[in-house]
Design a protein around this motif. Structure first.
Motif, PDB file in Angstrom:
ATOM      1  N   THR A 270      28.826  19.641   5.606  1.00 28.54           N
ATOM      2  CA  THR A 270      29.795  19.561   4.886  1.00 28.54           C
ATOM      3  C   THR A 270      29.685  18.217   4.093  1.00 28.54           C
ATOM      4  OG1 THR A 270      31.061  18.456   6.346  1.00 28.54           O
ATOM      5  CG2 THR A 270      30.906  21.187   6.712  1.00 28.54           C
ATOM      6  N   GLY A 271      29.192  17.252   4.717  1.00 29.43           N
ATOM      7  CA  GLY A 271      28.902  15.919   3.770  1.00 29.43           C
ATOM      8  C   GLY A 271      30.332  15.464   4.479  1.00 29.43           C
ATOM      9  N   GLN A 272      31.320  15.593   5.351  1.00 29.28           N
ATOM     10  CA  GLN A 272      32.360  14.763   6.230  1.00 29.28           C
ATOM     11  C   GLN A 272      31.553  13.928   7.425  1.00 29.28           C
ATOM     12  OE1 GLN A 272      35.457  16.070   5.396  1.00 29.28           O
ATOM     13  NE2 GLN A 272      34.854  16.818   3.820  1.00 29.28           N
ATOM     14  N   PRO A 273      32.785  12.710   6.980  1.00 33.13           N
ATOM     15  CA  PRO A 273      31.824  12.224   7.310  1.00 33.13           C
ATOM     16  C   PRO A 273      31.926  12.353   8.857  1.00 33.13           C
ATOM     17  CG  PRO A 273      33.366  10.928   6.504  1.00 33.13           C
ATOM     18  CD  PRO A 273      33.295  12.708   6.036  1.00 33.13           C
ATOM     19  N   VAL A 274      31.244  11.502   9.904  1.00 33.26           N
ATOM     20  CA  VAL A 274      30.869  11.548  11.216  1.00 33.26           C
ATOM     21  C   VAL A 274      30.680  10.154  12.339  1.00 33.26           C
ATOM     22  CG1 VAL A 274      29.807  14.092  11.080  1.00 33.26           C
ATOM     23  CG2 VAL A 274      28.618  12.027  11.445  1.00 33.26           C
ATOM     24  N   GLN A 275      30.768  10.097  13.874  1.00 33.44           N
ATOM     25  CA  GLN A 275      30.982   9.282  14.632  1.00 33.44           C
ATOM     26  C   GLN A 275      29.905   9.808  15.622  1.00 33.44           C
ATOM     27  OE1 GLN A 275      34.500   7.980  15.547  1.00 33.44           O
ATOM     28  NE2 GLN A 275      34.678   9.345  17.180  1.00 33.44           N
ATOM     29  N   THR A 276      29.187   8.118  16.300  1.00 34.30           N
ATOM     30  CA  THR A 276      27.802   8.548  17.074  1.00 34.30           C
ATOM     31  C   THR A 276      29.072   8.557  18.227  1.00 34.30           C
ATOM     32  OG1 THR A 276      28.140   6.269  17.457  1.00 34.30           O
ATOM     33  CG2 THR A 276      26.336   7.542  16.395  1.00 34.30           C
ATOM     34  N   VAL A 277      28.763   9.796  19.165  1.00 36.36           N
ATOM     35  CA  VAL A 277      29.825  10.163  20.494  1.00 36.36           C
ATOM     36  C   VAL A 277      28.897  10.354  21.275  1.00 36.36           C
ATOM     37  CG1 VAL A 277      31.492  11.503  19.505  1.00 36.36           C
ATOM     38  CG2 VAL A 277      30.028  13.078  19.593  1.00 36.36           C
ATOM     39  N   MET A 278      29.429  10.314  22.811  1.00 33.91           N
ATOM     40  CA  MET A 278      28.286  11.152  24.105  1.00 33.91           C
ATOM     41  C   MET A 278      28.825  12.300  24.692  1.00 33.91           C
ATOM     42  SD  MET A 278      26.055   8.116  23.852  1.00 33.91           S
ATOM     43  CE  MET A 278      25.621   8.706  25.157  1.00 33.91           C
ATOM     44  N   VAL A 279      27.856  12.994  24.968  1.00 40.33           N
ATOM     45  CA  VAL A 279      28.540  14.777  25.862  1.00 40.33           C
ATOM     46  C   VAL A 279      28.536  14.647  26.890  1.00 40.33           C
ATOM     47  CG1 VAL A 279      27.981  17.431  24.525  1.00 40.33           C
ATOM     48  CG2 VAL A 279      28.134  15.681  22.849  1.00 40.33           C
ATOM     49  N   ALA A 280      28.545  14.608  27.781  1.00 48.01           N
ATOM     50  CA  ALA A 280      28.882  15.219  28.787  1.00 48.01           C
ATOM     51  C   ALA A 280      27.675  16.320  29.291  1.00 48.01           C
ATOM     52  CB  ALA A 280      30.047  15.960  29.912  1.00 48.01           C
ATOM     53  N   VAL A 281      26.459  16.362  29.936  1.00 49.38           N
ATOM     54  CA  VAL A 281      25.540  17.381  30.297  1.00 49.38           C
ATOM     55  C   VAL A 281      26.182  18.485  31.198  1.00 49.38           C
ATOM     56  CG1 VAL A 281      23.308  17.595  31.081  1.00 49.38           C
ATOM     57  CG2 VAL A 281      23.698  15.518  30.099  1.00 49.38           C
ATOM     58  N   VAL A 282      26.719  18.998  31.474  1.00 49.82           N
ATOM     59  CA  VAL A 282      26.997  19.999  32.293  1.00 49.82           C
ATOM     60  C   VAL A 282      28.482  20.647  31.474  1.00 49.82           C
ATOM     61  CG1 VAL A 282      28.628  20.570  35.129  1.00 49.82           C
ATOM     62  CG2 VAL A 282      27.534  17.916  34.613  1.00 49.82           C
ATOM     63  N   ASN A 283      29.387  20.134  30.660  1.00 49.08           N
ATOM     64  CA  ASN A 283      29.687  21.076  30.045  1.00 49.08           C
ATOM     65  C   ASN A 283      29.878  20.703  28.355  1.00 49.08           C
ATOM     66  OD1 ASN A 283      31.303  18.944  30.022  1.00 49.08           O
ATOM     67  ND2 ASN A 283      32.957  19.013  31.435  1.00 49.08           N
ATOM     68  N   GLY A 284      29.823  19.275  27.964  1.00 52.42           N
ATOM     69  CA  GLY A 284      29.180  19.461  26.151  1.00 52.42           C
ATOM     70  C   GLY A 284      30.660  19.251  26.179  1.00 52.42           C
ATOM     71  N   GLN A 285      31.659  18.414  27.239  1.00 54.55           N
ATOM     72  CA  GLN A 285      32.265  17.882  25.985  1.00 54.55           C
ATOM     73  C   GLN A 285      32.246  16.265  26.209  1.00 54.55           C
ATOM     74  OE1 GLN A 285      35.533  17.182  29.698  1.00 54.55           O
ATOM     75  NE2 GLN A 285      37.179  16.073  28.538  1.00 54.55           N
ATOM     76  N   LEU A 286      32.773  16.073  25.026  1.00 51.51           N
ATOM     77  CA  LEU A 286      32.965  14.457  24.006  1.00 51.51           C
ATOM     78  C   LEU A 286      33.233  13.608  25.252  1.00 51.51           C
ATOM     79  CD1 LEU A 286      34.233  15.439  20.437  1.00 51.51           C
ATOM     80  CD2 LEU A 286      31.967  15.682  21.542  1.00 51.51           C
ATOM     81  N   VAL A 287      32.302  12.702  25.773  1.00 48.32           N
ATOM     82  CA  VAL A 287      33.369  10.945  25.734  1.00 48.32           C
ATOM     83  C   VAL A 287      33.353  10.303  25.747  1.00 48.32           C
ATOM     84  CG1 VAL A 287      32.484   9.941  27.724  1.00 48.32           C
ATOM     85  CG2 VAL A 287      31.998  12.738  28.122  1.00 48.32           C
ATOM     86  N   PRO A 288      34.288   9.130  24.974  1.00 52.91           N
ATOM     87  CA  PRO A 288      34.587   8.579  24.058  1.00 52.91           C
ATOM     88  C   PRO A 288      32.820   7.404  25.413  1.00 52.91           C
ATOM     89  CG  PRO A 288      36.607   8.889  25.000  1.00 52.91           C
ATOM     90  CD  PRO A 288      35.713  10.192  25.508  1.00 52.91           C
ATOM     91  N   LEU A 289      32.650   7.022  23.677  1.00 50.10           N
ATOM     92  CA  LEU A 289      31.226   5.948  24.092  1.00 50.10           C
ATOM     93  C   LEU A 289      32.303   4.926  24.994  1.00 50.10           C
ATOM     94  CD1 LEU A 289      28.492   5.695  23.881  1.00 50.10           C
ATOM     95  CD2 LEU A 289      29.246   3.888  21.672  1.00 50.10           C
ATOM     96  N   GLU A 290      33.193   3.984  24.961  1.00 50.68           N
ATOM     97  CA  GLU A 290      33.749   3.271  26.157  1.00 50.68           C
ATOM     98  C   GLU A 290      34.428   3.380  27.655  1.00 50.68           C
ATOM     99  OE1 GLU A 290      36.902   5.236  23.853  1.00 50.68           O
ATOM    100  OE2 GLU A 290      35.428   3.859  23.493  1.00 50.68           O
ATOM    101  N   GLU A 291      34.044   5.128  27.786  1.00 49.60           N
ATOM    102  CA  GLU A 291      34.085   5.292  28.968  1.00 49.60           C
ATOM    103  C   GLU A 291      33.244   5.801  29.397  1.00 49.60           C
ATOM    104  OE1 GLU A 291      36.831   8.757  28.926  1.00 49.60           O
ATOM    105  OE2 GLU A 291      38.378   8.017  27.808  1.00 49.60           O
ATOM    106  N   CYS A 292      32.033   5.218  28.650  1.00 50.77           N
ATOM    107  CA  CYS A 292      30.243   5.367  29.742  1.00 50.77           C
ATOM    108  C   CYS A 292      29.652   4.233  30.331  1.00 50.77           C
ATOM    109  CB  CYS A 292      29.575   5.863  28.371  1.00 50.77           C
ATOM    110  SG  CYS A 292      30.152   7.276  27.870  1.00 50.77           S
TER     111      CYS A 292
END
Length: 161
Positions: A118-140
């Motif tokens: 798409t050419g749309q900007p993305v950002q680096t994120v963390m993903v919970a292994v168990v359920n695939g939920q996005l986890v903000p980096l500051e919560e890691c």
């Protein structure tokens, strides 16, 4: 004086740095992951001395991040192709781009991370292994893993939550 080896260090950051911690190696991996394959392509892109480029390519092959493949028999010439381990280094480079843009690009981003389709900007994120939920980096954070030694467990016990 010989540099200390981190190859047997328990810390995964130290082990990774042993393989790619020299800045030429990181830039070679950047170029290889962007499709450069041949010695002269790396040389032109990086403006690196041939002897240094040879040493860095050899060390990346030895570390298993690049694979040497012959593309000419007479004269014998090789190209350098990222291995699966080398492809996994892409996420490290993307994190470097995001960090560099955030902290060292006051004039604006000269390189952006975008979704290829798409050419749309993305950002680096963390993903919970168990359920695939996005986890903000500051919560890691980090914690001792199952193979951690007693000293590593002690060291990480003091890591702020």
């Amino acid at each position: 004086m010989q540099r200390k080896s981190l190859i047997d260090a328990e810390c995964p950051i130290a082990r990774g740095l042993e393989r790619v911690g020299e800045w030429w190696s990181i830039l070679i991996m950047r170029d290889a992951l962007h499709g450069l394959r041949r010695f002269d392509e790396f040389s032109r892109s990086l403006e690196i001395a041939p002897n240094m480029l040879t040493r860095r390519l050899n060390s990346l092959v030895e570390a298993g991040l690049l694979e040497r493949q012959a593309y000419s028999q007479r004269p014998l010439r090789y190209e350098y192709v990222p291995t699966a381990k080398g492809e996994d280094f892409r996420v490290v480079l993307m994190a470097f781009v995001a960090w560099g843009n955030r902290h060292f690009a006051p004039e604006g981003e000269s390189v952006q991370i975008v979704q290829r389709a798409t050419g749309q900007p993305v950002q680096t994120v963390m993903v919970a292994v168990v359920n695939g939920q996005l986890v903000p980096l500051e919560e890691c954070t980090v914690q001792a893993g199952p193979a951690a030694s007693a000293s590593m467990r002690e060291r990480l016990a003091g890591v702020a939550d």
